[in-house]
Design a protein around this motif. Sequence first.
Motif, PDB file in Angstrom:
ATOM      1  N   ALA A 176      10.100  18.770  28.055  1.00 17.93           N
ATOM      2  CA  ALA A 176      11.400  18.185  27.720  1.00 17.93           C
ATOM      3  C   ALA A 176      11.963  17.400  28.899  1.00 17.93           C
ATOM      4  O   ALA A 176      12.505  16.296  28.724  1.00 17.93           O
ATOM      5  CB  ALA A 176      12.369  19.279  27.290  1.00 17.93           C
ATOM      6  N   ARG A 177      11.833  17.963  30.101  1.00 13.51           N
ATOM      7  CA  ARG A 177      12.378  17.298  31.294  1.00 13.51           C
ATOM      8  C   ARG A 177      11.697  15.960  31.548  1.00 13.51           C
ATOM      9  O   ARG A 177      12.364  14.941  31.742  1.00 13.51           O
ATOM     10  CB  ARG A 177      12.207  18.200  32.516  1.00 13.51           C
ATOM     11  CG  ARG A 177      12.571  17.503  33.821  1.00 13.51           C
ATOM     12  CD  ARG A 177      12.125  18.284  35.037  1.00 13.51           C
ATOM     13  NE  ARG A 177      12.308  17.489  36.247  1.00 13.51           N
ATOM     14  CZ  ARG A 177      11.935  17.877  37.460  1.00 13.51           C
ATOM     15  NH1 ARG A 177      11.362  19.044  37.638  1.00 13.51           N
ATOM     16  NH2 ARG A 177      12.131  17.085  38.500  1.00 13.51           N
ATOM     17  N   TRP A 178      10.352  15.969  31.563  1.00 16.39           N
ATOM     18  CA  TRP A 178       9.633  14.737  31.891  1.00 16.39           C
ATOM     19  C   TRP A 178       9.726  13.721  30.765  1.00 16.39           C
ATOM     20  O   TRP A 178       9.737  12.503  31.018  1.00 16.39           O
ATOM     21  CB  TRP A 178       8.184  15.050  32.253  1.00 16.39           C
ATOM     22  CG  TRP A 178       8.098  15.713  33.594  1.00 16.39           C
ATOM     23  CD1 TRP A 178       7.913  17.038  33.855  1.00 16.39           C
ATOM     24  CD2 TRP A 178       8.248  15.075  34.870  1.00 16.39           C
ATOM     25  NE1 TRP A 178       7.936  17.271  35.205  1.00 16.39           N
ATOM     26  CE2 TRP A 178       8.131  16.081  35.857  1.00 16.39           C
ATOM     27  CE3 TRP A 178       8.468  13.759  35.270  1.00 16.39           C
ATOM     28  CZ2 TRP A 178       8.229  15.806  37.211  1.00 16.39           C
ATOM     29  CZ3 TRP A 178       8.562  13.480  36.628  1.00 16.39           C
ATOM     30  CH2 TRP A 178       8.441  14.506  37.578  1.00 16.39           C
ATOM     31  N   SER A 179       9.825  14.196  29.514  1.00 19.17           N
ATOM     32  CA  SER A 179      10.019  13.280  28.396  1.00 19.17           C
ATOM     33  C   SER A 179      11.377  12.591  28.511  1.00 19.17           C
ATOM     34  O   SER A 179      11.498  11.373  28.306  1.00 19.17           O
ATOM     35  CB  SER A 179       9.921  14.033  27.070  1.00 19.17           C
ATOM     36  OG  SER A 179       8.637  14.591  26.890  1.00 19.17           O
ATOM     37  N   LYS A 180      12.399  13.377  28.834  1.00 17.55           N
ATOM     38  CA  LYS A 180      13.747  12.823  28.990  1.00 17.55           C
ATOM     39  C   LYS A 180      13.791  11.822  30.140  1.00 17.55           C
ATOM     40  O   LYS A 180      14.352  10.720  30.009  1.00 17.55           O
ATOM     41  CB  LYS A 180      14.735  13.968  29.232  1.00 17.55           C
ATOM     42  CG  LYS A 180      16.200  13.541  29.408  1.00 17.55           C
ATOM     43  CD  LYS A 180      17.088  14.787  29.501  1.00 17.55           C
ATOM     44  CE  LYS A 180      18.559  14.407  29.576  1.00 17.55           C
ATOM     45  NZ  LYS A 180      18.922  13.823  30.877  1.00 17.55           N
ATOM     46  N   GLN A 181      13.175  12.191  31.263  1.00 21.09           N
ATOM     47  CA  GLN A 181      13.180  11.297  32.420  1.00 21.09           C
ATOM     48  C   GLN A 181      12.416  10.011  32.102  1.00 21.09           C
ATOM     49  O   GLN A 181      12.845   8.914  32.489  1.00 21.09           O
ATOM     50  CB  GLN A 181      12.569  12.014  33.628  1.00 21.09           C
ATOM     51  CG  GLN A 181      12.795  11.308  34.952  1.00 21.09           C
ATOM     52  CD  GLN A 181      12.710  12.264  36.120  1.00 21.09           C
ATOM     53  OE1 GLN A 181      13.413  13.277  36.176  1.00 21.09           O
ATOM     54  NE2 GLN A 181      11.839  11.963  37.067  1.00 21.09           N
ATOM     55  N   TYR A 182      11.304  10.154  31.389  1.00 22.60           N
ATOM     56  CA  TYR A 182      10.526   8.983  30.989  1.00 22.60           C
ATOM     57  C   TYR A 182      11.358   8.060  30.096  1.00 22.60           C
ATOM     58  O   TYR A 182      11.408   6.837  30.311  1.00 22.60           O
ATOM     59  CB  TYR A 182       9.254   9.438  30.264  1.00 22.60           C
ATOM     60  CG  TYR A 182       8.586   8.369  29.436  1.00 22.60           C
ATOM     61  CD1 TYR A 182       7.929   7.295  30.041  1.00 22.60           C
ATOM     62  CD2 TYR A 182       8.629   8.414  28.041  1.00 22.60           C
ATOM     63  CE1 TYR A 182       7.323   6.303  29.277  1.00 22.60           C
ATOM     64  CE2 TYR A 182       8.026   7.433  27.274  1.00 22.60           C
ATOM     65  CZ  TYR A 182       7.384   6.380  27.899  1.00 22.60           C
ATOM     66  OH  TYR A 182       6.790   5.395  27.139  1.00 22.60           O
ATOM     67  N   ARG A 183      12.026   8.626  29.114  1.00 20.55           N
ATOM     68  CA  ARG A 183      12.791   7.811  28.168  1.00 20.55           C
ATOM     69  C   ARG A 183      14.007   7.158  28.820  1.00 20.55           C
ATOM     70  O   ARG A 183      14.391   6.044  28.442  1.00 20.55           O
ATOM     71  CB  ARG A 183      13.228   8.674  26.988  1.00 20.55           C
ATOM     72  CG  ARG A 183      12.091   9.010  26.024  1.00 20.55           C
ATOM     73  CD  ARG A 183      12.493  10.086  25.059  1.00 20.55           C
ATOM     74  NE  ARG A 183      11.525  10.259  23.970  1.00 20.55           N
ATOM     75  CZ  ARG A 183      11.351  11.384  23.305  1.00 20.55           C
ATOM     76  NH1 ARG A 183      12.075  12.454  23.613  1.00 20.55           N
ATOM     77  NH2 ARG A 183      10.465  11.460  22.341  1.00 20.55           N
ATOM     78  N   GLU A 184      14.619   7.877  29.770  1.00 21.66           N
ATOM     79  CA  GLU A 184      15.847   7.359  30.372  1.00 21.66           C
ATOM     80  C   GLU A 184      15.599   6.333  31.458  1.00 21.66           C
ATOM     81  O   GLU A 184      16.509   5.575  31.802  1.00 21.66           O
ATOM     82  CB  GLU A 184      16.676   8.520  30.938  1.00 21.66           C
ATOM     83  CG  GLU A 184      17.270   9.421  29.864  1.00 21.66           C
ATOM     84  CD  GLU A 184      18.134  10.521  30.452  1.00 21.66           C
ATOM     85  OE1 GLU A 184      18.130  10.681  31.705  1.00 21.66           O
ATOM     86  OE2 GLU A 184      18.811  11.218  29.665  1.00 21.66           O
ATOM     87  N   VAL A 198       4.494  12.384  24.418  1.00 19.33           N
ATOM     88  CA  VAL A 198       5.845  12.921  24.232  1.00 19.33           C
ATOM     89  C   VAL A 198       5.976  13.547  22.847  1.00 19.33           C
ATOM     90  O   VAL A 198       6.656  14.563  22.668  1.00 19.33           O
ATOM     91  CB  VAL A 198       6.895  11.809  24.452  1.00 19.33           C
ATOM     92  CG1 VAL A 198       8.249  12.203  23.893  1.00 19.33           C
ATOM     93  CG2 VAL A 198       7.017  11.476  25.937  1.00 19.33           C
TER      94      VAL A 198
END
Length: 356
Positions: A176-184, A198
């Motif tokens: 969840a953390r790396w997916s969020k960072q990737y998307r943002e 993801v």
Amino acid sequence: MDRNARNSGAGAVREAHRFDAAALDAWMAANVADYRGPLSIEQFRGGQSNPTYRLATPARFYVLRRKPPGQLLAGAHAVDREYRVITALGAQGFPVPRTYGLCVDEAVIGTPFYVMEMVEGRIFWDTTFADVPRADRPAYFDAMNETLARLHMIDPAAAGLADYGKPGNYFARQIARWSKQYREDVAAGPVAAMDRLVDWLPAHVPADEPQPRVIHGDYRCDNMIFHPGEPRVLAVLDWELSTLGHPLADFTYHLMMYRMPPGITTGLAGADLEALNIPSEADYVAAYCRRTGREGIPDLDFYLAFNLFRLAGIVHGIKGRLARGNASSAHAASMVAMLEPLAELAWTQAKRAGAR
């Protein structure tokens, strides 16, 4: 230019990372025991995240790690966490540099920083350990293996680190953390293989969740300082990604060296391990399991897919910092060129774990 030449040594401080040397000198005099100037400052060539400097005085060398200047992603570059974990693990006898002081006052040099000892030894930027005699290479691999196993056997509560990570499923939180960072990180842009990962990874997290341990998060040969002439790890460096979590996530991140080709960071895929006298992946896994009391590692392919995704996420972050103008390393662009091949390698590994 090879990775050793690109990353070894120190030189002039890069324009974007300069600060008031007199202000640092005054802070050192007030906060570091036995400090005596005058002070000279160089910047290490290696490193992609937190700028790292060599501080020279007539009596000794120090190392300074700081949060980079400029616009940053929330929660990233937490040098206070690095300082805390290094200090705590040092008290447990784990090989880390001695810490001298932490400064969270941005008025001193512009961002928070900490100072630690400069450990003298060898850093190997090539996973084949090409500079080591062939007969000695198994001992160097065994030293890496033993040191990581030792870290994972430390009781976080005994080290004063019981609250160093969040509770709950480590893999679910990390994905969840790396997916969020990737998307943002819109400055870095999308990557097709990352989008597929993801979607796939959260639905395939293994149920196994052992007692959390301190995990390094970026454990590889170039984040260690070895004794100048012996196969012995003197210090493990770069704890920015450390937390409490699943020890197998940490070990399999390290194990990726066997799955990555030389062109993506540094890897052993395609190398003649027997000719190089390097332990096989199976033997390396068995040695870690023996040291940590495990019978084996089920779901190994998932763990490797996750870690390749996570590494691609780290490189994606470097791309974003490069776009925003605050990438730490002078060689960030060459790292960014590896992003799409690395993401594709992560998806290939996911397919080995059952992705379609």
